[in-house]
Write an enzyme that holds these catalytic residues in place. Structure first.
Site, mmCIF file in Angstrom:
data_model
loop_
_atom_site.group_PDB
_atom_site.id
_atom_site.type_symbol
_atom_site.label_atom_id
_atom_site.label_comp_id
_atom_site.label_asym_id
_atom_site.label_seq_id
_atom_site.Cartn_x
_atom_site.Cartn_y
_atom_site.Cartn_z
ATOM 1 N N TYR A 57 22.293 29.872 44.256
ATOM 2 C CA TYR A 57 23.099 28.648 45.267
ATOM 3 C C TYR A 57 22.339 27.663 46.480
ATOM 4 O O TYR A 57 21.817 27.879 47.046
ATOM 5 C CB TYR A 57 24.665 29.747 46.271
ATOM 6 C CG TYR A 57 25.065 30.699 45.141
ATOM 7 C CD1 TYR A 57 25.260 30.471 43.556
ATOM 8 C CD2 TYR A 57 25.686 31.764 45.294
ATOM 9 C CE1 TYR A 57 26.077 31.650 42.820
ATOM 10 C CE2 TYR A 57 26.847 32.832 44.541
ATOM 11 C CZ TYR A 57 26.367 32.226 44.387
ATOM 12 O OH TYR A 57 27.277 33.401 43.295
ATOM 13 N N HIS A 125 21.906 38.788 38.690
ATOM 14 C CA HIS A 125 23.090 37.947 38.274
ATOM 15 C C HIS A 125 23.610 38.089 36.863
ATOM 16 O O HIS A 125 24.930 38.013 37.019
ATOM 17 C CB HIS A 125 22.933 36.896 38.878
ATOM 18 C CG HIS A 125 23.863 35.819 39.566
ATOM 19 N ND1 HIS A 125 23.074 34.156 40.421
ATOM 20 C CD2 HIS A 125 24.593 36.325 39.198
ATOM 21 C CE1 HIS A 125 24.526 34.615 41.020
ATOM 22 N NE2 HIS A 125 25.168 34.710 39.965
ATOM 23 N N SER A 204 35.459 34.387 42.333
ATOM 24 C CA SER A 204 36.398 33.601 41.578
ATOM 25 C C SER A 204 38.494 33.821 41.811
ATOM 26 O O SER A 204 39.154 33.513 40.244
ATOM 27 C CB SER A 204 35.648 32.712 40.687
ATOM 28 O OG SER A 204 35.640 32.380 40.809
ATOM 29 N N GLY A 207 40.478 31.716 40.708
ATOM 30 C CA GLY A 207 40.474 31.009 39.579
ATOM 31 C C GLY A 207 39.784 29.555 39.279
ATOM 32 O O GLY A 207 40.164 28.603 39.306
ATOM 33 N N GLY A 209 40.147 27.976 42.447
ATOM 34 C CA GLY A 209 41.069 26.978 43.258
ATOM 35 C C GLY A 209 42.429 26.578 42.410
ATOM 36 O O GLY A 209 43.614 26.150 42.535
ATOM 37 N N SER A 212 45.210 28.037 43.877
ATOM 38 C CA SER A 212 46.072 27.265 44.888
ATOM 39 C C SER A 212 46.516 26.141 44.970
ATOM 40 O O SER A 212 47.998 26.188 45.835
ATOM 41 C CB SER A 212 44.288 26.373 45.929
ATOM 42 O OG SER A 212 44.807 25.730 45.501
ATOM 43 N N GLY A 213 47.309 25.939 43.576
ATOM 44 C CA GLY A 213 48.250 25.061 43.295
ATOM 45 C C GLY A 213 47.930 23.827 44.134
ATOM 46 O O GLY A 213 48.627 22.606 44.205
#
Ligand SMILES: NC(=O)c1ccc[n+]([C@@H]2O[C@H](COP(=O)([O-])OP(=O)(O)OC[C@H]3O[C@@H](n4cnc5c(N)ncnc54)[C@H](OP(=O)(O)O)[C@@H]3O)[C@@H](O)[C@H]2O)c1
Length: 326
Positions: A57, A125, A204, A207, A209, A212-213
């Site tokens: 990352y 990973h 995740s 999903g 984000g 989140s809508g």
């Protein structure tokens, strides 16, 4: 209070809601270290202990950021990191390496960046095709004996690989994508975890984000990696966003946000969840999901409305699918 869960059969009892740190370094648009450090500190203050990172990352940046947080007060944090995905800085293209030599090198490099003498949970990973998992587990078991890692984890593995790995050395946790958008793990991997006493960590859980809508095509930065993911591209994104209405309706009933309902659904499955955020406001909202207790009827309604396979588009590009077994 965040509910706690055991990390495998011989691991510690940990708060079920952790923090995903990936977006603080890469993939989801702009980053700001000072803001990320504030999120880390606030998460710790709110009782989060599992902090999730990986060597790749931001090409080591994420582990170094965590080291700063650990120094500034997060000493009792439980750090999970990962190895196995090799990428040139800034490139998405990758190769997967599970060779014992590379595992030893990667572990030393992560320890150095984290400024710790031991990694609490060290995940494979991605699985290298053609290399028996037993080889990697042998090298990881040596690292446990050497005191460099406390627990072994696997990410995105099949139930078969998990069983083979667990026969070499106890696996503490399997981390894979799991949310209302992505339920593939329910068929074989989650039952195998339950049977073997291995913790399941949902990555995740929002999903990425979508649940989140609060996200749409316009709100993604130019260089946001999600722009290339099939689920976020063009018509697929519109189709997927249109599916969030049921979640919104249930959220209204609980005076909650869609993210909180999405997280409460994951937690109700009795697994760990590591939502990621770069913002204190989102973090605080997500932590409050532990106060949302969905009724059996609403859980069943969510199970029905977001049946496995009902979102449009694959979760990764072909490059991103490298090393994903399950
Ligand atoms: N093992 C693996 O292969 C793997 C793969 C991917 C991720 N992970 C781990 O899992 C963690 C979490 O996954 P993720 O970050 O991909 O996805 P996620 O947690 O499902 O979603 C993160 C996205 O949702 C947004 N968000 C978070 N809380 C929100 C809220 N309350 N309201 C509105 N939006 C909200 C974030 O926005 P902001 O960024 O703007 O805050 C970010 O764009 C990662 O950080 C990483 O540690 C592991």
């Amino acid at each position: 209070m965040i509910p706690t869960l055991p990390l495998g059969t011989d691991g510690p009892q940990l708060p079920a809601l952790g923090l995903g740190c990936m977006g603080m370094s890469e993939f989801y648009g702009e980053t700001d270290d000072a803001q990320s450090l504030a999120v880390l500190a606030r998460a710790h203050e709110l009782g989060v202990r599992m902090f999730d990172t990986a060597d790749m990352y931001g090409n080591g940046h994420n582990e170094e950021l965590l080291a700063r947080f650990l120094k500034e007060g997060g000493r009792d944090a439980f750090i999970a990191t990962k190895f196995g995905v090799r990428r040139a800085p800034g490139e998405y293209a990758r190769s997967i390496d599970n060779s014992p030599d590379y595992i030893r090198q990667a572990c030393d490099a992560s320890l150095r960046r984290l400024g710790r003498e031991r990694i609490d949970l060290y995940y494979v990973h991605r699985i290298e095709a053609g290399r028996p998992i037993e080889e990697a587990m042998g090298a990881l078991a040596d690292l446990v004996r050497a005191g460099k890692i406390a627990h072994i984890g696997l990410s995105e593995v099949s139930a078969d690989t998990l069983r083979r790995a667990h026969a070499v050395h106890p696996v503490a946790a399997v981390q894979s994508e799991y949310s209302l958008t992505t339920r593939d793990m329910e068929a074989e991997v989650m039952p195998a975890c339950r049977e073997l006493g291995v913790a399941f960590v949902a990555y995740s859980p929002l999903g990425r984000g979508l649940l989140s809508g609060a996200l749409d095509g316009e709100s993604l930065d130019k260089d946001d990696a999600r722009r290339n993911f099939p689920r976020f591209a063009g018509n697929a994104l519109d189709a997927n966003l249109a599916r969030i209405d049921r979640l919104r309706a249930i959220a209204t009933k609980y005076d909650a946000t869609p993210s909180q309902i999405a997280l409460a659904w994951v937690l109700a499955k009795g697994v760990f969840a590591i939502p990621g955020t770069k913002r204190v406001t989102y973090l605080e909202q997500n932590m409050a999901a532990t106060d949302v207790h969905l009724t059996a009827d609403d859980l069943a309604e969510l199970d029905r409305a977001y049946a496995p396979g009902s979102f449009t588009g694959d979760r990764y590009t072909a490059e991103g699918m490298k090393g994903i077994e399950a």
